[in-house]
Write a protein that holds these residues in place. Structure first.
Motif, PDB file in Angstrom:
ATOM      1  N   THR A  28      22.966  -4.529   5.164  1.00  0.00           N
ATOM      2  CA  THR A  28      22.856  -3.948   3.824  1.00  0.00           C
ATOM      3  C   THR A  28      21.831  -2.822   3.820  1.00  0.00           C
ATOM      4  N   ARG A  29      20.687  -3.050   4.436  1.00  0.00           N
ATOM      5  CA  ARG A  29      19.654  -2.004   4.510  1.00  0.00           C
ATOM      6  C   ARG A  29      20.145  -0.811   5.332  1.00  0.00           C
ATOM      7  N   ALA A  30      20.923  -1.087   6.364  1.00  0.00           N
ATOM      8  CA  ALA A  30      21.445  -0.001   7.198  1.00  0.00           C
ATOM      9  C   ALA A  30      22.357   0.915   6.387  1.00  0.00           C
ATOM     10  N   GLN A  31      23.219   0.332   5.573  1.00  0.00           N
ATOM     11  CA  GLN A  31      24.111   1.152   4.750  1.00  0.00           C
ATOM     12  C   GLN A  31      23.309   1.998   3.754  1.00  0.00           C
ATOM     13  N   ALA A  32      22.274   1.407   3.181  1.00  0.00           N
ATOM     14  CA  ALA A  32      21.420   2.155   2.250  1.00  0.00           C
ATOM     15  C   ALA A  32      20.694   3.283   2.973  1.00  0.00           C
ATOM     16  N   LEU A  33      20.227   3.015   4.180  1.00  0.00           N
ATOM     17  CA  LEU A  33      19.524   4.048   4.938  1.00  0.00           C
ATOM     18  C   LEU A  33      20.461   5.211   5.273  1.00  0.00           C
ATOM     19  N   VAL A  34      21.654   4.912   5.733  1.00  0.00           N
ATOM     20  CA  VAL A  34      22.608   5.971   6.073  1.00  0.00           C
ATOM     21  C   VAL A  34      22.876   6.835   4.842  1.00  0.00           C
ATOM     22  N   ARG A  35      22.980   6.191   3.697  1.00  0.00           N
ATOM     23  CA  ARG A  35      23.282   6.899   2.454  1.00  0.00           C
ATOM     24  C   ARG A  35      22.075   7.663   1.917  1.00  0.00           C
ATOM     25  N   ASP A  36      20.884   7.009   1.914  1.00  0.00           N
ATOM     26  CA  ASP A  36      19.748   7.540   1.158  1.00  0.00           C
ATOM     27  C   ASP A  36      18.537   7.958   1.983  1.00  0.00           C
ATOM     28  N   GLY A  37      18.448   7.515   3.229  1.00  0.00           N
ATOM     29  CA  GLY A  37      17.308   7.866   4.059  1.00  0.00           C
ATOM     30  C   GLY A  37      16.131   6.923   3.880  1.00  0.00           C
ATOM     31  N   TYR A  38      15.004   7.341   4.423  1.00  0.00           N
ATOM     32  CA  TYR A  38      13.796   6.512   4.454  1.00  0.00           C
ATOM     33  C   TYR A  38      12.897   6.657   3.232  1.00  0.00           C
ATOM     34  N   LEU A  39      13.100   7.670   2.429  1.00  0.00           N
ATOM     35  CA  LEU A  39      12.138   7.952   1.360  1.00  0.00           C
ATOM     36  C   LEU A  39      12.274   7.106   0.093  1.00  0.00           C
ATOM     37  N   PRO A  40      13.453   6.610  -0.280  1.00  0.00           N
ATOM     38  CA  PRO A  40      13.535   5.828  -1.522  1.00  0.00           C
ATOM     39  C   PRO A  40      12.617   4.603  -1.563  1.00  0.00           C
ATOM     40  N   ARG A  43       0.837  -1.205   0.000  1.00  0.00           N
ATOM     41  CA  ARG A  43       0.000   0.000   0.000  1.00  0.00           C
ATOM     42  C   ARG A  43       0.872   1.256   0.000  1.00  0.00           C
ATOM     43  N   PRO A  44       1.408   1.627  -1.177  1.00  0.00           N
ATOM     44  CA  PRO A  44       2.292   2.790  -1.264  1.00  0.00           C
ATOM     45  C   PRO A  44       1.636   4.100  -0.804  1.00  0.00           C
ATOM     46  N   GLU A  45       0.305   4.162  -0.858  1.00  0.00           N
ATOM     47  CA  GLU A  45      -0.384   5.391  -0.433  1.00  0.00           C
ATOM     48  C   GLU A  45      -0.116   5.692   1.043  1.00  0.00           C
ATOM     49  N   THR A  46       0.032   4.661   1.843  1.00  0.00           N
ATOM     50  CA  THR A  46       0.352   4.884   3.260  1.00  0.00           C
ATOM     51  C   THR A  46       1.850   4.897   3.493  1.00  0.00           C
ATOM     52  N   ALA A  47       2.608   4.298   2.583  1.00  0.00           N
ATOM     53  CA  ALA A  47       4.071   4.284   2.715  1.00  0.00           C
ATOM     54  C   ALA A  47       4.636   5.701   2.701  1.00  0.00           C
ATOM     55  N   GLY A  48       4.067   6.551   1.852  1.00  0.00           N
ATOM     56  CA  GLY A  48       4.580   7.919   1.737  1.00  0.00           C
ATOM     57  C   GLY A  48       4.549   8.680   3.050  1.00  0.00           C
ATOM     58  N   PRO A  49       3.379   8.856   3.646  1.00  0.00           N
ATOM     59  CA  PRO A  49       3.324   9.605   4.900  1.00  0.00           C
ATOM     60  C   PRO A  49       4.110   8.948   6.041  1.00  0.00           C
ATOM     61  N   LEU A  50       4.079   7.612   6.111  1.00  0.00           N
ATOM     62  CA  LEU A  50       4.805   6.938   7.187  1.00  0.00           C
ATOM     63  C   LEU A  50       6.315   7.095   7.016  1.00  0.00           C
ATOM     64  N   SER A  51       6.791   6.999   5.777  1.00  0.00           N
ATOM     65  CA  SER A  51       8.226   7.178   5.522  1.00  0.00           C
ATOM     66  C   SER A  51       8.649   8.620   5.763  1.00  0.00           C
ATOM     67  N   ALA A  70       8.155   1.154  -3.826  1.00  0.00           N
ATOM     68  CA  ALA A  70       6.815   0.618  -3.574  1.00  0.00           C
ATOM     69  C   ALA A  70       5.852   1.052  -4.674  1.00  0.00           C
ATOM     70  N   ARG A  71       5.936   2.304  -5.083  1.00  0.00           N
ATOM     71  CA  ARG A  71       5.050   2.790  -6.154  1.00  0.00           C
ATOM     72  C   ARG A  71       5.355   2.085  -7.472  1.00  0.00           C
ATOM     73  N   ALA A  72       6.644   1.869  -7.752  1.00  0.00           N
ATOM     74  CA  ALA A  72       7.020   1.173  -8.986  1.00  0.00           C
ATOM     75  C   ALA A  72       6.515  -0.273  -8.950  1.00  0.00           C
TER      76      ALA A  72
END
Length: 190
Positions: free
Chosen positions: A164-176, A20-28, A181-183
């Motif tokens: 692996t997810r931790a490294q991505a989060l440090v680099r890119d944050g929560y929004l990607p 449910r990407p519609e809720t992913a946006g606000p939560l992220s 999810a939308r794709a």
């Protein structure tokens, strides 16, 4: 196995975001603001609050995920295993210990946050904004934990998944994850 067919093989909250990407946006966006936006609290300190609340709620996915996120952002010389073993004697500031006590009270029930806990935090120089954000992080993670566990999302056993997810989060944050999810949802609609 999740209680509902989420239509993807993502773990934890990611599977629900893909569902449910519609809720992913606000939560992220909430997580990004609380855990990564400029603040007088370091990112690792805010992640530690999220980890602590998730542990108290016994949400294995969130506790393990945010412990990895905390570890990936710790200053040199700090060890999360030592911190988590005993918060009372952990090599962290008295202010962070006081904020973690407030977070633990929120986890029990918002009304458990007493004037004494607030006074103790202020006595060690916690600001009103830091107290506010601690309460909101704790409350939000109670919601995230219940969301993840309430739908019985999958929990990876492989520690590499978390690092692996931790490294991505440090680099890119929560929004990607929202765009992913939308794709995913758009591809499923085809």
């Amino acid at each position: 196995m999740p209680h509902i067919d989420v239509g993807n093989d993502q773990p934890g909250i990611r599977s629900l975001f893909f569902y449910r990407p519609e809720t992913a946006g606000p939560l992220s966006e909430l997580a990004e603001t609380l855990l990564r936006a400029p603040s007088s609290l370091e990112r690792w300190e805010r992640e530690l609050i999220a980890t602590h609340v998730s542990e108290l709620n016994e949400c294995r996915y969130c506790a393990t995920t945010h412990a990895a996120f905390t570890s990936a952002q710790l200053p040199d010389g700090l060890d999360l295993t030592i911190i988590r073993a005993d918060l009372g004697t952990a090599p962290i500031s008295d202010k962070l210990k006081a904020l973690l006590a407030i977070a633990a009270a929120v986890q029990q029930n918002g009304k458990e946050v007493t004037a004494e806990l607030i006074d103790r935090a202020r006595a060690v120089e916690a600001t009103d904004l830091e107290i506010h954000d601690t309460v909101l992080i704790a409350a939000a993670f109670c919601m995230f934990n219940r969301y993840v566990d309430g739908l019985a999302t999958t929990v990876p056993d492989d520690p590499d998944n978390y690092s692996t997810r931790a490294q991505a989060l440090v680099r890119d944050g929560y929004l990607p994850v929202v765009e992913l999810a939308r794709a995913h949802q758009a591809a499923r609609a085809l």
